[in-house]
Write a protein that holds these residues in place. Structure first.
Motif, PDB file in Angstrom:
ATOM      1  N   PHE A  96      -3.438   3.414   7.233  1.00  0.00           N
ATOM      2  CA  PHE A  96      -3.005   2.179   6.586  1.00  0.00           C
ATOM      3  C   PHE A  96      -3.728   0.964   7.172  1.00  0.00           C
ATOM      4  CE2 PHE A  96       0.997   4.242   4.963  1.00  0.00           C
ATOM      5  CZ  PHE A  96       0.769   3.940   3.636  1.00  0.00           C
ATOM      6  N   ARG A  97      -3.972   0.970   8.484  1.00  0.00           N
ATOM      7  CA  ARG A  97      -4.717  -0.145   9.088  1.00  0.00           C
ATOM      8  C   ARG A  97      -6.134  -0.220   8.540  1.00  0.00           C
ATOM      9  NH1 ARG A  97      -2.969   1.536  14.269  1.00  0.00           N
ATOM     10  NH2 ARG A  97      -0.862   0.810  14.535  1.00  0.00           N
ATOM     11  N   LYS A  98      -6.776   0.952   8.393  1.00  0.00           N
ATOM     12  CA  LYS A  98      -8.115   0.987   7.789  1.00  0.00           C
ATOM     13  C   LYS A  98      -8.082   0.468   6.363  1.00  0.00           C
ATOM     14  CE  LYS A  98     -10.746   4.563   7.847  1.00  0.00           C
ATOM     15  NZ  LYS A  98     -11.269   5.943   7.851  1.00  0.00           N
ATOM     16  N   LEU A  99      -7.074   0.880   5.625  1.00  0.00           N
ATOM     17  CA  LEU A  99      -6.927   0.427   4.242  1.00  0.00           C
ATOM     18  C   LEU A  99      -6.701  -1.080   4.188  1.00  0.00           C
ATOM     19  CD1 LEU A  99      -6.743   1.581   1.340  1.00  0.00           C
ATOM     20  CD2 LEU A  99      -4.280   1.710   1.665  1.00  0.00           C
ATOM     21  N   HIS A 100      -5.883  -1.592   5.092  1.00  0.00           N
ATOM     22  CA  HIS A 100      -5.612  -3.033   5.146  1.00  0.00           C
ATOM     23  C   HIS A 100      -6.874  -3.810   5.502  1.00  0.00           C
ATOM     24  CE1 HIS A 100      -2.655  -6.386   6.602  1.00  0.00           C
ATOM     25  NE2 HIS A 100      -3.435  -6.783   5.622  1.00  0.00           N
ATOM     26  N   ASN A 101      -7.643  -3.317   6.468  1.00  0.00           N
ATOM     27  CA  ASN A 101      -8.891  -3.993   6.844  1.00  0.00           C
ATOM     28  C   ASN A 101      -9.877  -4.012   5.684  1.00  0.00           C
ATOM     29  OD1 ASN A 101      -7.987  -4.534   9.407  1.00  0.00           O
ATOM     30  ND2 ASN A 101      -8.917  -2.723  10.312  1.00  0.00           N
ATOM     31  N   SER A 102      -9.977  -2.914   4.980  1.00  0.00           N
ATOM     32  CA  SER A 102     -10.874  -2.843   3.831  1.00  0.00           C
ATOM     33  C   SER A 102     -10.385  -3.747   2.705  1.00  0.00           C
ATOM     34  CB  SER A 102     -10.986  -1.399   3.360  1.00  0.00           C
ATOM     35  OG  SER A 102     -11.988  -1.282   2.413  1.00  0.00           O
ATOM     36  N   TYR A 103      -9.082  -3.821   2.503  1.00  0.00           N
ATOM     37  CA  TYR A 103      -8.516  -4.725   1.502  1.00  0.00           C
ATOM     38  C   TYR A 103      -8.812  -6.181   1.870  1.00  0.00           C
ATOM     39  CZ  TYR A 103      -5.048  -7.301  -1.194  1.00  0.00           C
ATOM     40  OH  TYR A 103      -4.431  -8.207  -2.020  1.00  0.00           O
ATOM     41  N   THR A 104      -8.733  -6.493   3.153  1.00  0.00           N
ATOM     42  CA  THR A 104      -9.046  -7.842   3.618  1.00  0.00           C
ATOM     43  C   THR A 104     -10.499  -8.183   3.326  1.00  0.00           C
ATOM     44  OG1 THR A 104      -7.399  -7.599   5.354  1.00  0.00           O
ATOM     45  CG2 THR A 104      -8.982  -9.373   5.623  1.00  0.00           C
ATOM     46  N   ASP A 105     -11.392  -7.213   3.516  1.00  0.00           N
ATOM     47  CA  ASP A 105     -12.803  -7.434   3.181  1.00  0.00           C
ATOM     48  C   ASP A 105     -12.983  -7.728   1.694  1.00  0.00           C
ATOM     49  OD1 ASP A 105     -13.446  -7.012   5.821  1.00  0.00           O
ATOM     50  OD2 ASP A 105     -14.097  -4.933   5.520  1.00  0.00           O
ATOM     51  N   VAL A 106     -12.233  -7.031   0.853  1.00  0.00           N
ATOM     52  CA  VAL A 106     -12.300  -7.277  -0.592  1.00  0.00           C
ATOM     53  C   VAL A 106     -11.825  -8.692  -0.901  1.00  0.00           C
ATOM     54  CG1 VAL A 106     -11.285  -6.648  -2.828  1.00  0.00           C
ATOM     55  CG2 VAL A 106     -12.074  -4.868  -1.288  1.00  0.00           C
ATOM     56  N   MET A 107     -10.730  -9.097  -0.274  1.00  0.00           N
ATOM     57  CA  MET A 107     -10.181 -10.424  -0.531  1.00  0.00           C
ATOM     58  C   MET A 107     -11.109 -11.538  -0.038  1.00  0.00           C
ATOM     59  SD  MET A 107      -7.514  -9.858  -2.204  1.00  0.00           S
ATOM     60  CE  MET A 107      -6.782 -11.449  -2.306  1.00  0.00           C
ATOM     61  N   CYS A 108     -11.906 -11.250   0.971  1.00  0.00           N
ATOM     62  CA  CYS A 108     -12.833 -12.252   1.506  1.00  0.00           C
ATOM     63  C   CYS A 108     -14.096 -12.391   0.661  1.00  0.00           C
ATOM     64  CB  CYS A 108     -13.218 -11.902   2.945  1.00  0.00           C
ATOM     65  SG  CYS A 108     -11.861 -12.119   4.093  1.00  0.00           S
ATOM     66  N   ASN A 109     -14.290 -11.514  -0.295  1.00  0.00           N
ATOM     67  CA  ASN A 109     -15.445 -11.586  -1.177  1.00  0.00           C
ATOM     68  C   ASN A 109     -15.288 -12.804  -2.085  1.00  0.00           C
ATOM     69  OD1 ASN A 109     -17.450 -11.239  -3.088  1.00  0.00           O
ATOM     70  ND2 ASN A 109     -16.965  -9.106  -3.504  1.00  0.00           N
ATOM     71  N   PHE A 165       0.873  -1.169   0.000  1.00  0.00           N
ATOM     72  CA  PHE A 165       0.000   0.000   0.000  1.00  0.00           C
ATOM     73  C   PHE A 165       0.912   1.221   0.000  1.00  0.00           C
ATOM     74  CE2 PHE A 165      -2.902  -2.735   2.806  1.00  0.00           C
ATOM     75  CZ  PHE A 165      -3.542  -3.279   1.714  1.00  0.00           C
ATOM     76  N   VAL A 166       0.640   2.139  -0.909  1.00  0.00           N
ATOM     77  CA  VAL A 166       1.420   3.375  -0.996  1.00  0.00           C
ATOM     78  C   VAL A 166       0.446   4.532  -0.878  1.00  0.00           C
ATOM     79  CG1 VAL A 166       2.944   4.763  -2.437  1.00  0.00           C
ATOM     80  CG2 VAL A 166       3.163   2.287  -2.450  1.00  0.00           C
ATOM     81  N   MET A 167       0.790   5.490  -0.031  1.00  0.00           N
ATOM     82  CA  MET A 167      -0.061   6.656   0.183  1.00  0.00           C
ATOM     83  C   MET A 167       0.769   7.914  -0.013  1.00  0.00           C
ATOM     84  SD  MET A 167      -2.408   7.473   3.510  1.00  0.00           S
ATOM     85  CE  MET A 167      -2.974   5.798   3.540  1.00  0.00           C
ATOM     86  N   VAL A 168       0.270   8.804  -0.848  1.00  0.00           N
ATOM     87  CA  VAL A 168       0.925  10.092  -1.078  1.00  0.00           C
ATOM     88  C   VAL A 168       0.124  11.142  -0.328  1.00  0.00           C
ATOM     89  CG1 VAL A 168       1.681  11.756  -2.806  1.00  0.00           C
ATOM     90  CG2 VAL A 168       1.665   9.317  -3.365  1.00  0.00           C
ATOM     91  N   VAL A 169       0.811  11.906   0.523  1.00  0.00           N
ATOM     92  CA  VAL A 169       0.173  12.893   1.389  1.00  0.00           C
ATOM     93  C   VAL A 169       0.732  14.264   1.059  1.00  0.00           C
ATOM     94  CG1 VAL A 169      -0.156  13.567   3.799  1.00  0.00           C
ATOM     95  CG2 VAL A 169      -0.105  11.166   3.204  1.00  0.00           C
ATOM     96  N   ASP A 170      -0.119  15.259   1.096  1.00  0.00           N
ATOM     97  CA  ASP A 170       0.297  16.639   0.858  1.00  0.00           C
ATOM     98  C   ASP A 170       1.234  17.067   1.988  1.00  0.00           C
ATOM     99  OD1 ASP A 170       0.509  19.151  -0.131  1.00  0.00           O
ATOM    100  OD2 ASP A 170      -1.563  19.748   0.284  1.00  0.00           O
ATOM    101  N   SER A 171       2.431  17.541   1.664  1.00  0.00           N
ATOM    102  CA  SER A 171       3.405  17.877   2.708  1.00  0.00           C
ATOM    103  C   SER A 171       3.077  19.181   3.425  1.00  0.00           C
ATOM    104  CB  SER A 171       4.817  17.936   2.132  1.00  0.00           C
ATOM    105  OG  SER A 171       4.901  18.947   1.176  1.00  0.00           O
ATOM    106  N   SER A 172       2.147  19.963   2.887  1.00  0.00           N
ATOM    107  CA  SER A 172       1.763  21.195   3.577  1.00  0.00           C
ATOM    108  C   SER A 172       0.911  20.899   4.806  1.00  0.00           C
ATOM    109  CB  SER A 172       0.996  22.118   2.636  1.00  0.00           C
ATOM    110  OG  SER A 172      -0.240  21.533   2.274  1.00  0.00           O
ATOM    111  N   ASN A 173       0.381  19.678   4.899  1.00  0.00           N
ATOM    112  CA  ASN A 173      -0.427  19.279   6.049  1.00  0.00           C
ATOM    113  C   ASN A 173       0.503  18.813   7.168  1.00  0.00           C
ATOM    114  OD1 ASN A 173      -2.342  18.402   7.811  1.00  0.00           O
ATOM    115  ND2 ASN A 173      -3.295  16.957   6.428  1.00  0.00           N
ATOM    116  N   THR A 174       0.887  19.721   8.046  1.00  0.00           N
ATOM    117  CA  THR A 174       1.817  19.389   9.127  1.00  0.00           C
ATOM    118  C   THR A 174       1.105  18.779  10.322  1.00  0.00           C
ATOM    119  OG1 THR A 174       1.637  21.649   9.975  1.00  0.00           O
ATOM    120  CG2 THR A 174       3.462  21.169   8.460  1.00  0.00           C
TER     121      THR A 174
END
Length: 139
Positions: free
Chosen positions: A100-113, A80-89
């Motif tokens: 990333f954990r949310k993304l991983h959990n959602s990806y796991t849900d996709v894989m379980c389909n 998983f790669v995430m690009v974030v705006d660097s102006s957001n300090t």
């Protein structure tokens, strides 16, 4: 706020890429593609410790003038790669980790389909809406 989220297969081809400003889509594809070299470096540097290690977060892969690129790798070597705006300090490392954990959990849900074939592009509405909410999220 994330401006680009990508899910990359074990064989380094994109399963899912979404970016917010559509006019910069090619630029974000390039950033994600170039970050795969850094991800591979970090994984090989960890060596066998990655198998035993429970922390899958790779941290900051590389900063640019306008963006910061973060990485995460699953046990099955999906990246998983995430690009974030660097102006957001205000965005801290813990928040990136939880995204990333949310993304991983959602990806796991996709894989379980049962109707999803592993290795195909992700076309799940639930996954897409979770990524959209992650990008719109005000930090």
């Amino acid at each position: 706020m994330a401006v680009c989220v990508a899910v990359i297969a074990k064989e380094n081809y994109p399963l899912y890429i979404r970016s917010v400003p559509m006019e910069n889509e090619l630029k974000f594809h390039y950033m994600v593609h170039t970050s795969l070299d850094v991800v591979d470096e970090k994984i090989s540097a960890m060596g066998k410790a990655l198998v035993d290690q429970r922390e899958l977060y790779l941290g900051l892969l590389y900063p640019t003038e306008d963006y910061k690129v973060y990485g995460y790798v699953t046990n099955s070597k999906v990246k998983f790669v995430m690009v974030v705006d660097s102006s957001n300090t205000a965005l801290r490392d813990n928040e990136i980790r939880s995204m990333f954990r949310k993304l991983h959990n959602s990806y796991t849900d996709v894989m379980c389909n049962p109707f999803y074939n592993p290795g195909d592009c992700i076309q799940s509405r639930a996954f897409d809406s979770m990524v959209t909410s992650m990008m719109i999220q005000v930090c």
